[in-house]
Scaffold this motif. Sequence first.
Motif, PDB file in Angstrom:
ATOM      1  N   ASP A  20       0.833  -1.211   0.000  1.00 58.19           N
ATOM      2  CA  ASP A  20       0.000   0.000   0.000  1.00 58.19           C
ATOM      3  C   ASP A  20       0.865   1.258   0.000  1.00 58.19           C
ATOM      4  O   ASP A  20       0.544   2.239  -0.682  1.00 58.19           O
ATOM      5  CB  ASP A  20      -0.929   0.019   1.213  1.00 58.19           C
ATOM      6  CG  ASP A  20      -2.073  -0.981   1.092  1.00 58.19           C
ATOM      7  OD1 ASP A  20      -2.352  -1.450  -0.028  1.00 58.19           O
ATOM      8  OD2 ASP A  20      -2.680  -1.291   2.139  1.00 58.19           O
ATOM      9  N   ASP A  21       1.960   1.247   0.753  1.00 53.39           N
ATOM     10  CA  ASP A  21       2.892   2.384   0.770  1.00 53.39           C
ATOM     11  C   ASP A  21       3.453   2.616  -0.630  1.00 53.39           C
ATOM     12  O   ASP A  21       3.535   3.754  -1.095  1.00 53.39           O
ATOM     13  CB  ASP A  21       4.046   2.143   1.746  1.00 53.39           C
ATOM     14  CG  ASP A  21       3.609   2.098   3.198  1.00 53.39           C
ATOM     15  OD1 ASP A  21       2.571   2.697   3.545  1.00 53.39           O
ATOM     16  OD2 ASP A  21       4.314   1.430   3.992  1.00 53.39           O
ATOM     17  N   ARG A  24       0.853   4.137  -2.932  1.00 54.71           N
ATOM     18  CA  ARG A  24       0.718   5.584  -2.680  1.00 54.71           C
ATOM     19  C   ARG A  24       1.897   6.349  -3.274  1.00 54.71           C
ATOM     20  O   ARG A  24       1.730   7.430  -3.850  1.00 54.71           O
ATOM     21  CB  ARG A  24       0.590   5.863  -1.187  1.00 54.71           C
ATOM     22  CG  ARG A  24      -0.805   5.630  -0.643  1.00 54.71           C
ATOM     23  CD  ARG A  24      -0.973   6.153   0.779  1.00 54.71           C
ATOM     24  NE  ARG A  24      -0.162   5.438   1.750  1.00 54.71           N
ATOM     25  CZ  ARG A  24      -0.480   4.269   2.292  1.00 54.71           C
ATOM     26  NH1 ARG A  24      -1.589   3.666   1.956  1.00 54.71           N
ATOM     27  NH2 ARG A  24       0.311   3.692   3.173  1.00 54.71           N
ATOM     28  N   GLU A  27       1.424   6.713  -6.896  1.00 57.11           N
ATOM     29  CA  GLU A  27       0.401   7.724  -7.179  1.00 57.11           C
ATOM     30  C   GLU A  27       0.984   9.127  -7.086  1.00 57.11           C
ATOM     31  O   GLU A  27       0.693   9.987  -7.921  1.00 57.11           O
ATOM     32  CB  GLU A  27      -0.767   7.595  -6.197  1.00 57.11           C
ATOM     33  CG  GLU A  27      -1.666   6.415  -6.467  1.00 57.11           C
ATOM     34  CD  GLU A  27      -2.785   6.298  -5.438  1.00 57.11           C
ATOM     35  OE1 GLU A  27      -3.100   7.299  -4.751  1.00 57.11           O
ATOM     36  OE2 GLU A  27      -3.345   5.195  -5.320  1.00 57.11           O
TER      37      GLU A  27
END
Length: 117
Positions: A20-21, A24, A27
């Motif tokens: 997830d890190d 992000r 992104e």
Amino acid sequence: MNYTFLLYSDPTGFADMTEDDWAREKEVYGAYIGALQEAGVFVSTDWLQPAMTATTLSVQNGKTRIENGPFAETTETLGGYFVIDVPDLDAAIAWAEKCPAAQYGKVEIRATAMGGD
């Protein structure tokens, strides 16, 4: 004029990042790339494999020497780059300030020796 941003950071800061890190992080960089493209200044970018995967080559006195690893032992390593095409150093600095890498590492700005479009 083309300017290259060399992105340096301490790779140990990424050791505990989750999927997830990383998503992000991608992104954030994707948004930065989009802003560069929208402004019409984007030339290229790439992330590099970790420094420990490097191969360093030198030729001295006609003899080639190949070593595993980076040429220097440092805390911060080169992790990637951006090339942009802007009118001057002030414009390059303004874009470098917006680069996500500036928040946790360093962005070295260098003008190309061959000019730009």
